[in-house]
Design a protein around this motif. Structure first.
Motif, PDB file in Angstrom:
ATOM      1  N   LYS A   1       0.832  -1.213   0.000  1.00 25.13           N
ATOM      2  CA  LYS A   1       0.000   0.000   0.000  1.00 25.13           C
ATOM      3  C   LYS A   1       0.863   1.258   0.000  1.00 25.13           C
ATOM      4  CE  LYS A   1      -4.058  -1.961   2.290  1.00 25.13           C
ATOM      5  NZ  LYS A   1      -4.920  -1.915   3.476  1.00 25.13           N
ATOM      6  N   VAL A   2       1.921   1.252   0.803  1.00 27.25           N
ATOM      7  CA  VAL A   2       2.808   2.414   0.863  1.00 27.25           C
ATOM      8  C   VAL A   2       3.508   2.600  -0.479  1.00 27.25           C
ATOM      9  CG1 VAL A   2       4.902   3.351   1.926  1.00 27.25           C
ATOM     10  CG2 VAL A   2       3.120   2.350   3.364  1.00 27.25           C
ATOM     11  N   HIS A   3       3.984   1.515  -1.059  1.00 31.31           N
ATOM     12  CA  HIS A   3       4.659   1.599  -2.354  1.00 31.31           C
ATOM     13  C   HIS A   3       3.713   2.177  -3.415  1.00 31.31           C
ATOM     14  CE1 HIS A   3       7.702   0.565  -5.331  1.00 31.31           C
ATOM     15  NE2 HIS A   3       6.701   0.153  -6.093  1.00 31.31           N
ATOM     16  N   LYS A   4       2.501   1.685  -3.454  1.00 36.58           N
ATOM     17  CA  LYS A   4       1.515   2.160  -4.423  1.00 36.58           C
ATOM     18  C   LYS A   4       1.227   3.647  -4.219  1.00 36.58           C
ATOM     19  CE  LYS A   4      -3.029   0.980  -6.269  1.00 36.58           C
ATOM     20  NZ  LYS A   4      -4.183   0.098  -6.162  1.00 36.58           N
ATOM     21  N   GLN A   5       1.116   4.081  -2.972  1.00 40.36           N
ATOM     22  CA  GLN A   5       0.870   5.497  -2.668  1.00 40.36           C
ATOM     23  C   GLN A   5       2.060   6.350  -3.089  1.00 40.36           C
ATOM     24  OE1 GLN A   5      -2.105   6.541  -1.500  1.00 40.36           O
ATOM     25  NE2 GLN A   5      -1.431   8.625  -1.734  1.00 40.36           N
ATOM     26  N   MET A   6       3.269   5.885  -2.809  1.00 38.21           N
ATOM     27  CA  MET A   6       4.463   6.649  -3.161  1.00 38.21           C
ATOM     28  C   MET A   6       4.608   6.824  -4.667  1.00 38.21           C
ATOM     29  SD  MET A   6       6.071   7.907  -0.607  1.00 38.21           S
ATOM     30  CE  MET A   6       7.480   8.392  -1.573  1.00 38.21           C
ATOM     31  N   LEU A   7       4.165   5.842  -5.436  1.00 35.15           N
ATOM     32  CA  LEU A   7       4.244   5.948  -6.897  1.00 35.15           C
ATOM     33  C   LEU A   7       3.436   7.122  -7.429  1.00 35.15           C
ATOM     34  CD1 LEU A   7       4.016   2.202  -7.953  1.00 35.15           C
ATOM     35  CD2 LEU A   7       5.999   3.708  -8.177  1.00 35.15           C
ATOM     36  N   LYS A   8       2.448   7.577  -6.681  1.00 34.50           N
ATOM     37  CA  LYS A   8       1.634   8.728  -7.092  1.00 34.50           C
ATOM     38  C   LYS A   8       2.408  10.040  -6.973  1.00 34.50           C
ATOM     39  CE  LYS A   8      -2.693   6.608  -5.578  1.00 34.50           C
ATOM     40  NZ  LYS A   8      -3.831   6.732  -4.642  1.00 34.50           N
ATOM     41  N   TYR A   9       3.442  10.053  -6.148  1.00 27.01           N
ATOM     42  CA  TYR A   9       4.136  11.296  -5.828  1.00 27.01           C
ATOM     43  C   TYR A   9       5.590  11.356  -6.275  1.00 27.01           C
ATOM     44  CZ  TYR A   9       0.308  12.455  -2.632  1.00 27.01           C
ATOM     45  OH  TYR A   9      -0.916  12.753  -2.087  1.00 27.01           O
ATOM     46  N   ALA A  10       6.258  10.217  -6.344  1.00 25.96           N
ATOM     47  CA  ALA A  10       7.706  10.238  -6.511  1.00 25.96           C
ATOM     48  C   ALA A  10       8.179   9.137  -7.456  1.00 25.96           C
ATOM     49  CB  ALA A  10       8.378  10.090  -5.143  1.00 25.96           C
ATOM     50  N   THR A  11       9.446   9.238  -7.845  1.00 23.32           N
ATOM     51  CA  THR A  11      10.066   8.282  -8.756  1.00 23.32           C
ATOM     52  C   THR A  11      10.790   7.206  -7.955  1.00 23.32           C
ATOM     53  OG1 THR A  11      10.423  10.071 -10.339  1.00 23.32           O
ATOM     54  CG2 THR A  11      11.699   8.058 -10.664  1.00 23.32           C
ATOM     55  N   PRO A  12      10.485   5.930  -8.192  1.00 23.41           N
ATOM     56  CA  PRO A  12      11.194   4.873  -7.463  1.00 23.41           C
ATOM     57  C   PRO A  12      12.647   4.770  -7.930  1.00 23.41           C
ATOM     58  CG  PRO A  12       9.692   3.913  -9.071  1.00 23.41           C
ATOM     59  CD  PRO A  12       9.489   5.395  -9.115  1.00 23.41           C
ATOM     60  N   ILE A  13      13.539   4.762  -6.977  1.00 19.14           N
ATOM     61  CA  ILE A  13      14.964   4.562  -7.264  1.00 19.14           C
ATOM     62  C   ILE A  13      15.301   3.096  -6.992  1.00 19.14           C
ATOM     63  CG2 ILE A  13      17.306   5.273  -6.652  1.00 19.14           C
ATOM     64  CD1 ILE A  13      15.627   7.490  -7.971  1.00 19.14           C
ATOM     65  N   GLN A  14      14.820   2.590  -5.893  1.00 17.44           N
ATOM     66  CA  GLN A  14      14.833   1.176  -5.540  1.00 17.44           C
ATOM     67  C   GLN A  14      13.458   0.892  -4.959  1.00 17.44           C
ATOM     68  OE1 GLN A  14      18.143   0.553  -2.902  1.00 17.44           O
ATOM     69  NE2 GLN A  14      19.562   0.311  -4.598  1.00 17.44           N
ATOM     70  N   TYR A  15      13.172  -0.343  -4.560  1.00 19.20           N
ATOM     71  CA  TYR A  15      11.805  -0.662  -4.160  1.00 19.20           C
ATOM     72  C   TYR A  15      11.302   0.218  -3.018  1.00 19.20           C
ATOM     73  CZ  TYR A  15       7.499  -3.036  -3.225  1.00 19.20           C
ATOM     74  OH  TYR A  15       6.167  -3.293  -3.042  1.00 19.20           O
ATOM     75  N   SER A  16      12.120   0.489  -2.036  1.00 20.38           N
ATOM     76  CA  SER A  16      11.678   1.287  -0.891  1.00 20.38           C
ATOM     77  C   SER A  16      12.372   2.639  -0.794  1.00 20.38           C
ATOM     78  CB  SER A  16      11.901   0.504   0.408  1.00 20.38           C
ATOM     79  OG  SER A  16      11.103  -0.641   0.420  1.00 20.38           O
ATOM     80  N   ILE A  17      12.951   3.091  -1.896  1.00 17.65           N
ATOM     81  CA  ILE A  17      13.634   4.381  -1.954  1.00 17.65           C
ATOM     82  C   ILE A  17      13.064   5.173  -3.128  1.00 17.65           C
ATOM     83  CG2 ILE A  17      15.841   5.583  -2.226  1.00 17.65           C
ATOM     84  CD1 ILE A  17      15.788   3.919   0.293  1.00 17.65           C
ATOM     85  N   PHE A  18      12.632   6.397  -2.857  1.00 13.68           N
ATOM     86  CA  PHE A  18      12.018   7.230  -3.884  1.00 13.68           C
ATOM     87  C   PHE A  18      12.691   8.595  -3.940  1.00 13.68           C
ATOM     88  CE2 PHE A  18       8.855   4.071  -3.370  1.00 13.68           C
ATOM     89  CZ  PHE A  18       8.057   4.083  -4.506  1.00 13.68           C
ATOM     90  N   LEU A  19      12.693   9.194  -5.138  1.00 15.17           N
ATOM     91  CA  LEU A  19      13.140  10.565  -5.317  1.00 15.17           C
ATOM     92  C   LEU A  19      11.899  11.425  -5.509  1.00 15.17           C
ATOM     93  CD1 LEU A  19      15.397  12.650  -5.720  1.00 15.17           C
ATOM     94  CD2 LEU A  19      15.259  12.142  -8.168  1.00 15.17           C
TER      95      LEU A  19
END
Length: 95
Positions: free
Chosen positions: A17-35
């Motif tokens: 759920k967190v990963h899916k939410q983060m995809l709305k806001y940021a670019t994934p660099i690794q699975y649990s790391i976003f820019l």
């Protein structure tokens, strides 16, 4: 402004759920790391949404501001397929 957002979620269902939410806001660099690139108000909106999903005593969420003139390197397995270049990162680790 750029921010590096990382998280460690202890429950697999919450993690998705967190990963899916983060995809709305940021670019994934690794699975649990976003820019995240945007204004502080937008970052606060992102974090408010994510905070509704995590368990504050079991999970870990961290946000690090990146200096505007910071150099970035990529070492190891490429994030993107061959032939696709993300201009935010150098072509190889020697640049």
């Amino acid at each position: 402004m750029q921010y590096l957002i990382g998280y460690d979620i202890s429950d697999a269902k919450r993690l998705q759920k967190v990963h899916k939410q983060m995809l709305k806001y940021a670019t994934p660099i690794q699975y649990s790391i976003f820019l995240f690139e945007g204004k502080l108000k937008e970052l606060q909106g992102c974090l408010n949404d994510v905070l509704t999903l995590i368990h504050k005593k079991q999970d870990d969420l961290r946000v690090y501001p990146l200096p505007s003139n910071a150099k970035q390197w990529q070492i190891g397995k490429p994030v993107l397929p061959e032939g696709i270049i993300w201009t935010g990162l150098p072509l190889n680790s020697e640049e």
